[in-house]
Scaffold this motif. Structure first.
Motif, PDB file in Angstrom:
ATOM      1  N   ARG A 143     -17.820  50.637 -50.458  1.00  0.00           N
ATOM      2  CA  ARG A 143     -17.826  49.742 -49.292  1.00  0.00           C
ATOM      3  C   ARG A 143     -17.510  50.527 -48.020  1.00  0.00           C
ATOM      4  NH1 ARG A 143     -14.752  44.508 -51.957  1.00  0.00           N
ATOM      5  NH2 ARG A 143     -16.487  43.873 -53.275  1.00  0.00           N
ATOM      6  N   ASN A 144     -16.664  51.533 -48.147  1.00  0.00           N
ATOM      7  CA  ASN A 144     -16.342  52.364 -46.997  1.00  0.00           C
ATOM      8  C   ASN A 144     -17.577  53.124 -46.515  1.00  0.00           C
ATOM      9  OD1 ASN A 144     -14.296  53.395 -45.143  1.00  0.00           O
ATOM     10  ND2 ASN A 144     -14.649  55.345 -46.163  1.00  0.00           N
ATOM     11  N   VAL A 145     -18.383  53.627 -47.439  1.00  0.00           N
ATOM     12  CA  VAL A 145     -19.618  54.318 -47.074  1.00  0.00           C
ATOM     13  C   VAL A 145     -20.557  53.353 -46.350  1.00  0.00           C
ATOM     14  CG1 VAL A 145     -21.711  55.407 -48.003  1.00  0.00           C
ATOM     15  CG2 VAL A 145     -19.467  56.071 -48.883  1.00  0.00           C
ATOM     16  N   GLU A 146     -20.673  52.142 -46.870  1.00  0.00           N
ATOM     17  CA  GLU A 146     -21.508  51.125 -46.205  1.00  0.00           C
ATOM     18  C   GLU A 146     -21.026  50.873 -44.780  1.00  0.00           C
ATOM     19  OE1 GLU A 146     -21.585  47.489 -48.480  1.00  0.00           O
ATOM     20  OE2 GLU A 146     -22.147  48.563 -50.317  1.00  0.00           O
ATOM     21  N   ARG A 147     -19.732  50.759 -44.614  1.00  0.00           N
ATOM     22  CA  ARG A 147     -19.163  50.496 -43.287  1.00  0.00           C
ATOM     23  C   ARG A 147     -19.393  51.673 -42.346  1.00  0.00           C
ATOM     24  NH1 ARG A 147     -13.387  47.906 -45.122  1.00  0.00           N
ATOM     25  NH2 ARG A 147     -14.165  45.812 -45.552  1.00  0.00           N
ATOM     26  N   ARG A 148     -19.235  52.877 -42.865  1.00  0.00           N
ATOM     27  CA  ARG A 148     -19.494  54.057 -42.032  1.00  0.00           C
ATOM     28  C   ARG A 148     -20.960  54.093 -41.604  1.00  0.00           C
ATOM     29  NH1 ARG A 148     -16.226  57.666 -45.437  1.00  0.00           N
ATOM     30  NH2 ARG A 148     -18.186  58.267 -46.386  1.00  0.00           N
ATOM     31  N   ASN A 149     -21.863  53.768 -42.538  1.00  0.00           N
ATOM     32  CA  ASN A 149     -23.292  53.810 -42.246  1.00  0.00           C
ATOM     33  C   ASN A 149     -23.709  52.768 -41.210  1.00  0.00           C
ATOM     34  OD1 ASN A 149     -23.649  55.949 -43.977  1.00  0.00           O
ATOM     35  ND2 ASN A 149     -24.331  54.692 -45.696  1.00  0.00           N
ATOM     36  N   ASN A 150     -23.025  51.628 -41.201  1.00  0.00           N
ATOM     37  CA  ASN A 150     -23.398  50.615 -40.206  1.00  0.00           C
ATOM     38  C   ASN A 150     -22.496  50.664 -38.962  1.00  0.00           C
ATOM     39  OD1 ASN A 150     -21.069  49.017 -40.588  1.00  0.00           O
ATOM     40  ND2 ASN A 150     -22.061  47.714 -42.102  1.00  0.00           N
ATOM     41  N   GLY A 151     -21.602  51.659 -38.923  1.00  0.00           N
ATOM     42  CA  GLY A 151     -20.786  51.881 -37.727  1.00  0.00           C
ATOM     43  C   GLY A 151     -19.582  50.981 -37.565  1.00  0.00           C
ATOM     44  N   SER A 152     -19.236  50.216 -38.591  1.00  0.00           N
ATOM     45  CA  SER A 152     -18.127  49.274 -38.436  1.00  0.00           C
ATOM     46  C   SER A 152     -16.774  49.829 -38.877  1.00  0.00           C
ATOM     47  CB  SER A 152     -18.418  47.976 -39.205  1.00  0.00           C
ATOM     48  OG  SER A 152     -18.474  48.221 -40.591  1.00  0.00           O
ATOM     49  N   ARG A 153     -16.752  50.990 -39.501  1.00  0.00           N
ATOM     50  CA  ARG A 153     -15.472  51.549 -39.978  1.00  0.00           C
ATOM     51  C   ARG A 153     -15.564  53.064 -39.917  1.00  0.00           C
ATOM     52  NH1 ARG A 153     -11.144  49.705 -43.552  1.00  0.00           N
ATOM     53  NH2 ARG A 153     -11.430  47.800 -42.414  1.00  0.00           N
ATOM     54  N   LYS A 154     -14.442  53.682 -39.594  1.00  0.00           N
ATOM     55  CA  LYS A 154     -14.438  55.142 -39.478  1.00  0.00           C
ATOM     56  C   LYS A 154     -13.382  55.778 -40.360  1.00  0.00           C
ATOM     57  CE  LYS A 154     -16.356  55.056 -34.922  1.00  0.00           C
ATOM     58  NZ  LYS A 154     -16.108  54.250 -33.802  1.00  0.00           N
ATOM     59  N   MET A 155     -13.104  55.191 -41.504  1.00  0.00           N
ATOM     60  CA  MET A 155     -12.122  55.763 -42.423  1.00  0.00           C
ATOM     61  C   MET A 155     -12.774  56.845 -43.263  1.00  0.00           C
ATOM     62  SD  MET A 155      -9.903  52.562 -43.909  1.00  0.00           S
ATOM     63  CE  MET A 155      -8.689  53.560 -44.765  1.00  0.00           C
ATOM     64  N   SER A 156     -12.042  57.924 -43.494  1.00  0.00           N
ATOM     65  CA  SER A 156     -12.533  58.948 -44.410  1.00  0.00           C
ATOM     66  C   SER A 156     -12.292  58.488 -45.844  1.00  0.00           C
ATOM     67  CB  SER A 156     -11.801  60.271 -44.161  1.00  0.00           C
ATOM     68  OG  SER A 156     -10.455  60.167 -44.612  1.00  0.00           O
ATOM     69  N   ASP A 157     -12.995  59.078 -46.786  1.00  0.00           N
ATOM     70  CA  ASP A 157     -12.765  58.742 -48.190  1.00  0.00           C
ATOM     71  C   ASP A 157     -11.335  59.070 -48.595  1.00  0.00           C
ATOM     72  OD1 ASP A 157     -15.329  57.795 -48.443  1.00  0.00           O
ATOM     73  OD2 ASP A 157     -16.083  59.507 -49.569  1.00  0.00           O
ATOM     74  N   ASP A 158     -10.783  60.159 -48.058  1.00  0.00           N
ATOM     75  CA  ASP A 158      -9.389  60.514 -48.373  1.00  0.00           C
ATOM     76  C   ASP A 158      -8.422  59.442 -47.875  1.00  0.00           C
ATOM     77  OD1 ASP A 158     -10.101  62.850 -49.696  1.00  0.00           O
ATOM     78  OD2 ASP A 158      -9.740  64.141 -47.952  1.00  0.00           O
ATOM     79  N   ASP A 159      -8.704  58.892 -46.685  1.00  0.00           N
ATOM     80  CA  ASP A 159      -7.857  57.820 -46.162  1.00  0.00           C
ATOM     81  C   ASP A 159      -7.948  56.582 -47.049  1.00  0.00           C
ATOM     82  OD1 ASP A 159      -7.003  59.365 -44.030  1.00  0.00           O
ATOM     83  OD2 ASP A 159      -8.410  58.471 -42.598  1.00  0.00           O
ATOM     84  N   VAL A 160      -9.149  56.253 -47.494  1.00  0.00           N
ATOM     85  CA  VAL A 160      -9.329  55.090 -48.369  1.00  0.00           C
ATOM     86  C   VAL A 160      -8.547  55.285 -49.664  1.00  0.00           C
ATOM     87  CG1 VAL A 160     -11.021  53.795 -49.748  1.00  0.00           C
ATOM     88  CG2 VAL A 160     -11.545  54.412 -47.387  1.00  0.00           C
ATOM     89  N   LYS A 161      -8.600  56.489 -50.222  1.00  0.00           N
ATOM     90  CA  LYS A 161      -7.858  56.786 -51.460  1.00  0.00           C
ATOM     91  C   LYS A 161      -6.356  56.674 -51.234  1.00  0.00           C
ATOM     92  CE  LYS A 161     -11.361  59.899 -53.313  1.00  0.00           C
ATOM     93  NZ  LYS A 161     -11.720  61.298 -53.589  1.00  0.00           N
ATOM     94  N   GLU A 162      -5.889  57.207 -50.110  1.00  0.00           N
ATOM     95  CA  GLU A 162      -4.450  57.154 -49.810  1.00  0.00           C
ATOM     96  C   GLU A 162      -3.968  55.707 -49.658  1.00  0.00           C
ATOM     97  OE1 GLU A 162      -1.160  58.786 -46.576  1.00  0.00           O
ATOM     98  OE2 GLU A 162      -3.266  59.311 -46.303  1.00  0.00           O
ATOM     99  N   VAL A 163      -4.718  54.909 -48.905  1.00  0.00           N
ATOM    100  CA  VAL A 163      -4.354  53.503 -48.721  1.00  0.00           C
ATOM    101  C   VAL A 163      -4.387  52.772 -50.062  1.00  0.00           C
ATOM    102  CG1 VAL A 163      -5.116  51.315 -47.693  1.00  0.00           C
ATOM    103  CG2 VAL A 163      -5.006  53.383 -46.291  1.00  0.00           C
ATOM    104  N   TYR A 164      -5.397  53.057 -50.861  1.00  0.00           N
ATOM    105  CA  TYR A 164      -5.520  52.423 -52.176  1.00  0.00           C
ATOM    106  C   TYR A 164      -4.273  52.714 -53.021  1.00  0.00           C
ATOM    107  CZ  TYR A 164      -7.582  50.894 -56.569  1.00  0.00           C
ATOM    108  OH  TYR A 164      -7.828  50.233 -57.750  1.00  0.00           O
ATOM    109  N   ASP A 165      -3.862  53.981 -53.035  1.00  0.00           N
ATOM    110  CA  ASP A 165      -2.676  54.371 -53.818  1.00  0.00           C
ATOM    111  C   ASP A 165      -1.419  53.671 -53.305  1.00  0.00           C
ATOM    112  OD1 ASP A 165      -4.191  56.004 -55.463  1.00  0.00           O
ATOM    113  OD2 ASP A 165      -3.683  57.849 -54.384  1.00  0.00           O
ATOM    114  N   LEU A 166      -1.252  53.621 -51.988  1.00  0.00           N
ATOM    115  CA  LEU A 166      -0.071  52.988 -51.404  1.00  0.00           C
ATOM    116  C   LEU A 166      -0.042  51.489 -51.697  1.00  0.00           C
ATOM    117  CD1 LEU A 166       0.001  54.830 -47.960  1.00  0.00           C
ATOM    118  CD2 LEU A 166       1.757  54.982 -49.747  1.00  0.00           C
TER     119      LEU A 166
END
Length: 165
Positions: free
Chosen positions: A108-131
């Motif tokens: 979903r993060n890749v989809e958001r990056r592709n449509n310009g609605s989110r600028k989170m890196s995959d590492d950030d998504v992983k970190e947030v997921y873990d937290l």
């Protein structure tokens, strides 16, 4: 009857989509803690999240005291942030923890990056997921491979009696 709902979960779990739908259905007041932080130039540290909560609390209290339902959308991975909200909003409430596999969040993060609605890196998504995954609190709602309507129905089933009585 006024009450509030907190939707928490990792990036890409469906929090905002579900929060916006609940807001539409119940003509509720919607609060995105991300937008509050952004408007104040705050980031993601615990003190900054607690600072954002101060504005959220004031806004939520105003609407709750007017008999409105309030929907709060936030990842919420610090217990102190969750406690601050619950301890300072003396109204009935529900906390829903949205669950979805990390792979789905990343896709979903890749989809958001592709449509310009989110600028989170995959590492950030992983970190947030873990937290987020470390704080087990709230009614678990599995949003993976489910329609928005199915997830909404499950969420609503937990508080529908407050609206009917």
């Amino acid at each position: 009857m006024s009450f509030y709902i907190i939707l928490r979960g990792p990036a890409g779990s469906g929090k905002t989509t579900l929060a916006q739908r609940l807001t539409e259905i119940y003509h509720a007041h919607y609060i995105s803690i991300d937008k509050v932080k952004s408007a104040r130039g705050l980031k993601h540290s615990e003190p900054e999240k607690l600072e954002a909560n101060k504005a959220v609390l004031q806004d939520a209290r105003t609407h709750l005291s007017q008999g409105q339902i309030v929907i709060i959308d936030e990842v919420l991975y610090y217990k102190s942030q969750l406690s601050q909200l619950m301890n300072n909003l003396p109204f009935p409430h529900y906390v829903f923890s949205l669950k979805v596999p990390l792979e789905v969040c990343l896709a979903r993060n890749v989809e958001r990056r592709n449509n310009g609605s989110r600028k989170m890196s995959d590492d950030d998504v992983k970190e947030v997921y873990d937290l987020v995954s470390k704080l087990n609190y709230g009614i678990e709602i599995n949003t993976h491979n489910r329609s928005i309507e199915d997830s909404l129905t499950e969420i609503i089933s937990h508080f529908v009696y407050l609206i009917l009585y």
